[in-house]
Enzyme design. Structure first.
Site, PDB file in Angstrom:
ATOM      1  N   LYS A 179       0.871  -1.179   0.000  1.00 39.42           N
ATOM      2  CA  LYS A 179       0.000   0.000   0.000  1.00 39.42           C
ATOM      3  C   LYS A 179       0.903   1.223   0.000  1.00 39.42           C
ATOM      4  O   LYS A 179       1.419   1.633   1.037  1.00 39.42           O
ATOM      5  CB  LYS A 179      -0.895  -0.026   1.246  1.00 39.42           C
ATOM      6  CG  LYS A 179      -2.249   0.647   1.089  1.00 39.42           C
ATOM      7  CD  LYS A 179      -2.207   2.116   0.798  1.00 39.42           C
ATOM      8  CE  LYS A 179      -1.934   2.948   2.032  1.00 39.42           C
ATOM      9  NZ  LYS A 179      -1.703   4.386   1.681  1.00 39.42           N
ATOM     10  N   GLU A 254       8.422   1.285  11.686  1.00 37.72           N
ATOM     11  CA  GLU A 254       9.573   2.194  11.538  1.00 37.72           C
ATOM     12  C   GLU A 254       8.972   3.591  11.486  1.00 37.72           C
ATOM     13  O   GLU A 254       8.299   3.948  10.525  1.00 37.72           O
ATOM     14  CB  GLU A 254      10.355   1.845  10.274  1.00 37.72           C
ATOM     15  CG  GLU A 254      11.774   2.380  10.312  1.00 37.72           C
ATOM     16  CD  GLU A 254      11.919   3.675   9.555  1.00 37.72           C
ATOM     17  OE1 GLU A 254      11.781   4.734  10.221  1.00 37.72           O
ATOM     18  OE2 GLU A 254      12.145   3.650   8.349  1.00 37.72           O
ATOM     19  N   CYS A 288      13.283  10.172   7.610  1.00 39.28           N
ATOM     20  CA  CYS A 288      12.979   9.804   8.989  1.00 39.28           C
ATOM     21  C   CYS A 288      14.218   9.935   9.869  1.00 39.28           C
ATOM     22  O   CYS A 288      14.121  10.243  11.044  1.00 39.28           O
ATOM     23  CB  CYS A 288      12.366   8.420   9.066  1.00 39.28           C
ATOM     24  SG  CYS A 288      13.154   7.216   8.018  1.00 39.28           S
ATOM     25  N   GLU A 387       8.999  16.257  15.214  1.00 34.14           N
ATOM     26  CA  GLU A 387       9.520  15.973  13.885  1.00 34.14           C
ATOM     27  C   GLU A 387       8.888  16.936  12.891  1.00 34.14           C
ATOM     28  O   GLU A 387       7.667  16.997  12.766  1.00 34.14           O
ATOM     29  CB  GLU A 387       9.182  14.529  13.497  1.00 34.14           C
ATOM     30  CG  GLU A 387       9.700  14.158  12.125  1.00 34.14           C
ATOM     31  CD  GLU A 387       9.488  12.682  11.798  1.00 34.14           C
ATOM     32  OE1 GLU A 387       8.352  12.204  11.882  1.00 34.14           O
ATOM     33  OE2 GLU A 387      10.487  12.015  11.448  1.00 34.14           O
TER      34      GLU A 387
END
Ligand code: NAI
Ligand code: MG
Length: 485
Positions: A179, A254, A288, A387
């Protein structure tokens, strides 16, 4: 690239199919804001169709009982096809994501190819053990595929992160439903088609584009899916974990990061400044593991801040297809707004804007932001804690080793980190003290299919890459007891 070369349907059972609902969604080129394609919007029924196709593949001879050697050969063939089509795939990635063509073609694509080749080598080396149990018994283990694996991936490295999951999952003999993120579905669809061309039988790899809350959630809830491998935001990761509980799926996450890049006064400062610059601005900071907190020892603090600001100011922002461009377009309007919001908050909370901070356009269009450096950032400020996922560095001074450790670990995240020093002992002490899944010493943003990557703390659990991580995530162990008398 002509419009008709872009694949836009669902890829299920090695066939292009429309969504049951007939619905489509637009994917845009963030550098021009133009609609690139209308893509079939996978929903619950489509996910169910993909799961049935994957389960049939697992139960059938063509995939479920295929020789490991043959699986290995197919993965190698797929790597060859990706390599042969790397220009097209790199262009698709740049159009869909806004990253520079240099990064897509010269960094992402070779790494995707390496990943498929690495795991091609694993496919025929998966084996169990014979175990010395008490009594007159033979005990041995079988390493079996988990079954149907749902891979949910983000938009920052669409094909790359897909390969981190798809390649080991297929190598271990699972059937996969991929996906892709709604912002960047195009390379994943082409990957499905190339897998069929390589010889993967129907159902081994299905690709269902769609939104997270619908297609993604349906995959996580589906009782026919045995495992979910997820990369994305920490917030959604927590939802996935809750939703996966109902069917006790095997899960790996993750998630996000706020990685410290730590510059000691005894470092090779030129190298450290270059490393800190690419550590945050590579991939537009939509990484990330981005080194978004730059911790600098006070003795060299002013010098490093000036140099970082100078480099940021010289970073060329613009058309990602241009060879001189270093910073492409932010992936979407939504992400652009989020980044600009953080820049506003940084100013409001009193951080010093040392460079950048402005939105940019090319011919009045596109979601561009300057390479931005905030200095004198307090660890309690929002831009030091959350973040941002954009080209925004928060520079924070520190006093000594212990202060560096304390500041580095002062985060809910623990994905990656960087250390710059010429003192070997200090580097290793620091590497041991940092709570993060990756530590880079005198380098940053290095990846290899052979080296495990993943998070400590709220950056998730489970590892991508490396053969041990693949076995942990994509196989399960069966213990077989045989009475000998
Ligand atoms: P996201 O976490 O919503 O998207 C990642 C993937 O998860 C996409 O494929 C999405 O469709 C899917 N998804 C979303 N909701 C889902 C659900 N309820 N169930 C199953 N799948 C679902 O990330 P988003 O909203 O695009 O970005 C927001 C922030 O997340 C970014 O600003 C960044 O801070 C962070 N992020 C971190 C990434 C990383 O690599 N660690 C990647 C992408 C985003
Ligand atoms: Mg989202």
């Amino acid at each position: 690239m002509s419009e008709d070369a872009i694949r836009t349907q669902l890829w299920i059972g090695n066939e292009w199919q429309d969504a049951t609902s007939g619905r489509t969604f637009a994917t845009r080129n963030p550098a021009t804001e133009e609609v690139l394609a209308q893509v079939a919007e996978g929903g619950e029924e489509d996910v169910d169709r993909a799961v049935r196709s994957a389960r049939d593949a697992m139960e059938g001879k063509a995939w479920g009982r295929m020789d490991a050697h043959r699986r290995s050969a197919l993965l190698w063939k797929l790597a060859d096809l990706i390599e042969a089509n790397a220009d097209e795939l790199g262009r698709l990635e740049t159009l869909d994501n806004g990253k520079t063509y240099f990064e897509a073609r010269k960094v992402d694509l070779p790494s995707v190819v390496q990943c498929f080749r690495y795991f091609a080598g694993l496919a025929d080396k998966i084996q169990g053990a014979t175990i010395p149990v008490s009594g007159p018994f033979l005990n041995y283990t079988l390493r079996e595929p988990v079954g149907v694996v749902g891979c949910i991936v983000p938009w920052n490295f669409p094909l790359n992160i897909a390969s981190w999951k798809v390649a080991p999952a297929l190598a271990c003999g699972n059937a996969v439903i991929l996906k892709p993120a709604e912002q960047t579905p195009l390379t994943a669809l082409r990957l499905g088609e190339l897998a069929a061309e390589a010889g993967f039988p129907p159902g081994a790899l299905n690709v269902v584009p769609g939104f997270g809350e619908t297609a993604g959630a349906a995959l996580v809830r589906h009782p026919g899916v045995d495992a979910i491998a997820f990369t994305g935001s920490t917030e959604v990761g927590k939802t996935v974990m809750r939703e996966a509980a109902d069917t006790t799926k095997k899960l790996s996450l993750e998630l996000g990061g706020k990685s410290p890049n730590i510059i000691f006064a005894d470092a090779d400062l030129d190298a450290a400044i270059r490393g800190a610059t690419t550590g945050i601005f590579y991939g537009k900071g939509e990484v990330c593991a981005a080194g978004s907190r730059i911790l600098v020892e006070r003795a060299v603090y002013d010098e490093v801040v000036d140099a970082l600001a100078g480099r940021a100011a010289k970073t060329t922002v613009g058309d990602p297809m241009e060879s001189g461009t270093r910073l492409g377009a932010i992936v979407s309007q939504e992400q652009l707004d989020r980044v600009l919001d953080y820049i506003r908050i940084g100013k409001e909370e009193g951080a010093r804007l040392a460079s950048g901070g402005e939105r940019k356009t090319v011919d009045g269009k596109g979601y561009f932001v300057d390479a931005t450096v905030f200095a004198d950032v307090d660890p309690e400020m929002t831009i030091a804690r959350e973040e941002i996922f954009g080209p925004v560095a928060a520079v924070i001074p520190f006093d000594d080793f212990d202060d560096a450790v304390a500041k580095a670990n002062r985060t809910i995240y623990g994905l990656a980190s960087g250390i710059w020093t010429r003192d070997i002992g200090k580097a290793h002490r620091m590497a041991a003290a940092i709570q993060a899944g990756t530590v880079w010493v005198n380098t940053y943003n290095r990846y290899d299919a052979a080296s495990p990557f993943g998070g400590y703390k709220q950056s998730g659990f489970g590892r991508d890459l490396g053969f041990q991580s693949a076995l942990d995530k994509y196989t399960q162990t069966k213990s077989v007891w045989v009475a000998l008398d």
